[in-house]
Design a protein around this motif. Structure first.
Motif, mmCIF file in Angstrom:
data_model
loop_
_atom_site.group_PDB
_atom_site.id
_atom_site.type_symbol
_atom_site.label_atom_id
_atom_site.label_comp_id
_atom_site.label_asym_id
_atom_site.label_seq_id
_atom_site.Cartn_x
_atom_site.Cartn_y
_atom_site.Cartn_z
ATOM 1 N N GLU A 82 51.662 27.223 42.388
ATOM 2 C CA GLU A 82 52.414 28.332 41.804
ATOM 3 C C GLU A 82 51.528 29.196 40.900
ATOM 4 O O GLU A 82 51.647 30.418 40.888
ATOM 5 N N LEU A 83 50.636 28.569 40.150
ATOM 6 C CA LEU A 83 49.701 29.345 39.320
ATOM 7 C C LEU A 83 48.770 30.180 40.193
ATOM 8 O O LEU A 83 48.466 31.333 39.865
ATOM 9 N N GLU A 84 48.317 29.604 41.312
ATOM 10 C CA GLU A 84 47.479 30.372 42.229
ATOM 11 C C GLU A 84 48.241 31.555 42.809
ATOM 12 O O GLU A 84 47.712 32.667 42.888
ATOM 13 N N ALA A 85 49.476 31.315 43.226
ATOM 14 C CA ALA A 85 50.297 32.386 43.789
ATOM 15 C C ALA A 85 50.521 33.497 42.761
ATOM 16 O O ALA A 85 50.440 34.693 43.085
ATOM 17 N N LEU A 86 50.789 33.110 41.520
ATOM 18 C CA LEU A 86 50.991 34.110 40.470
ATOM 19 C C LEU A 86 49.713 34.906 40.205
ATOM 20 O O LEU A 86 49.762 36.123 40.035
ATOM 21 N N ALA A 87 48.568 34.222 40.174
ATOM 22 C CA ALA A 87 47.303 34.926 39.946
ATOM 23 C C ALA A 87 47.036 35.919 41.066
ATOM 24 O O ALA A 87 46.605 37.057 40.809
ATOM 25 N N LEU A 88 47.322 35.535 42.303
ATOM 26 C CA LEU A 88 47.144 36.464 43.424
ATOM 27 C C LEU A 88 48.106 37.641 43.313
ATOM 28 O O LEU A 88 47.741 38.789 43.591
ATOM 29 N N GLY A 89 49.331 37.359 42.916
ATOM 30 C CA GLY A 89 50.303 38.436 42.735
ATOM 31 C C GLY A 89 49.879 39.417 41.661
ATOM 32 O O GLY A 89 50.024 40.635 41.820
ATOM 33 N N VAL A 90 49.331 38.908 40.571
ATOM 34 C CA VAL A 90 48.866 39.786 39.492
ATOM 35 C C VAL A 90 47.669 40.619 39.974
ATOM 36 O O VAL A 90 47.554 41.794 39.618
ATOM 37 N N GLU A 91 46.808 40.034 40.799
ATOM 38 C CA GLU A 91 45.710 40.824 41.378
ATOM 39 C C GLU A 91 46.254 41.973 42.214
ATOM 40 O O GLU A 91 45.741 43.088 42.155
ATOM 41 N N GLY A 92 47.289 41.694 42.999
ATOM 42 C CA GLY A 92 47.919 42.747 43.795
ATOM 43 C C GLY A 92 48.548 43.813 42.928
ATOM 44 O O GLY A 92 48.445 45.010 43.215
ATOM 45 N N LYS A 93 49.194 43.382 41.853
ATOM 46 C CA LYS A 93 49.803 44.336 40.917
ATOM 47 C C LYS A 93 48.734 45.214 40.293
ATOM 48 O O LYS A 93 48.901 46.429 40.192
ATOM 49 N N LEU A 94 47.619 44.598 39.897
ATOM 50 C CA LEU A 94 46.505 45.355 39.324
ATOM 51 C C LEU A 94 46.024 46.420 40.308
ATOM 52 O O LEU A 94 45.811 47.574 39.921
ATOM 53 N N ALA A 95 45.889 46.055 41.570
ATOM 54 C CA ALA A 95 45.465 47.027 42.582
ATOM 55 C C ALA A 95 46.476 48.171 42.690
ATOM 56 O O ALA A 95 46.097 49.351 42.824
ATOM 57 N N GLY A 96 47.752 47.837 42.603
ATOM 58 C CA GLY A 96 48.789 48.881 42.646
ATOM 59 C C GLY A 96 48.699 49.830 41.469
ATOM 60 O O GLY A 96 48.796 51.051 41.627
#
Length: 177
Positions: free
Chosen positions: A115-129
């Motif tokens: 779940e921490l990995e998934a959240l970190a990936l999601g935040v990376e995607g948000k940053l790109a957005g």
């Protein structure tokens, strides 16, 4: 020197933002933000009363605020929310809870790591957005560059926090620390 016509193909002017493609893009980000918000709140509840939950709680609040910021930006850009994408984000988060974790009836340390990995990936995607919107702010006055700079910086801090927690969870999951 001849004057260039404003409608000439190579005329220097600010390009209009294609809101149909931007609408698809931002609604996809909204689906991800919906899933991420639900995931981080679920993780905080699942780990309640632990140092991990205490460290995640402020990040969870910020992730929810970021989703609200995205909705406000979409409103400012006159981009409608596609509810089916929001529902798909919620469904994806629910399905994500069904993964194998080595334990049938309760959480395992692997669940938290995943779940921490998934959240970190999601935040990376948000940053790109946010960075994409920041690029568009150079020519679209409906976007606030300062707000986007703040959102970019916050996403970077969130990612750093999640990565730190993820590294600690590696110890818990695989070394029994």
């Amino acid at each position: 020197m001849t004057e260039q016509r404003a409608d000439a193909p190579d005329a220097r002017r600010a390009p209009a933002t294609d809101t149909s493609l931007l609408g698809i893009y931002l609604n996809d980000h909204l689906a991800g933000a919906t899933a991420g918000t639900a995931r981080v709140h679920y993780l905080v509840r699942s780990c309640g009363g632990t140092p991990l939950a205490d460290a995640l709680a402020p990040v969870a609040a910020e992730i929810a605020e970021d989703r609200t910021s995205l909705l406000r930006i979409m409103r400012r850009l006159d981009i409608p929310v596609r509810r089916y994408k929001v529902y798909a984000g919620r469904a994806a988060e629910q399905v994500g809870r069904l993964k194998s974790n080595g334990s049938l009836v309760r959480r395992s340390p692997l669940s938290t790591l995943w779940e921490l990995e998934a959240l970190a990936l999601g935040v990376e995607g948000k940053l790109a957005g946010w960075e994409t919107l920041r690029d568009l702010a150079a020519t679209d006055t409906r976007l606030d560059p300062r707000q986007l700079d703040d959102l970019i910086e916050r996403a970077r801090r969130q990612h750093a926090t999640l990565e730190g927690l993820r590294h600690k969870q590696v110890e818990v999951a695989f070394r029994g620390a």
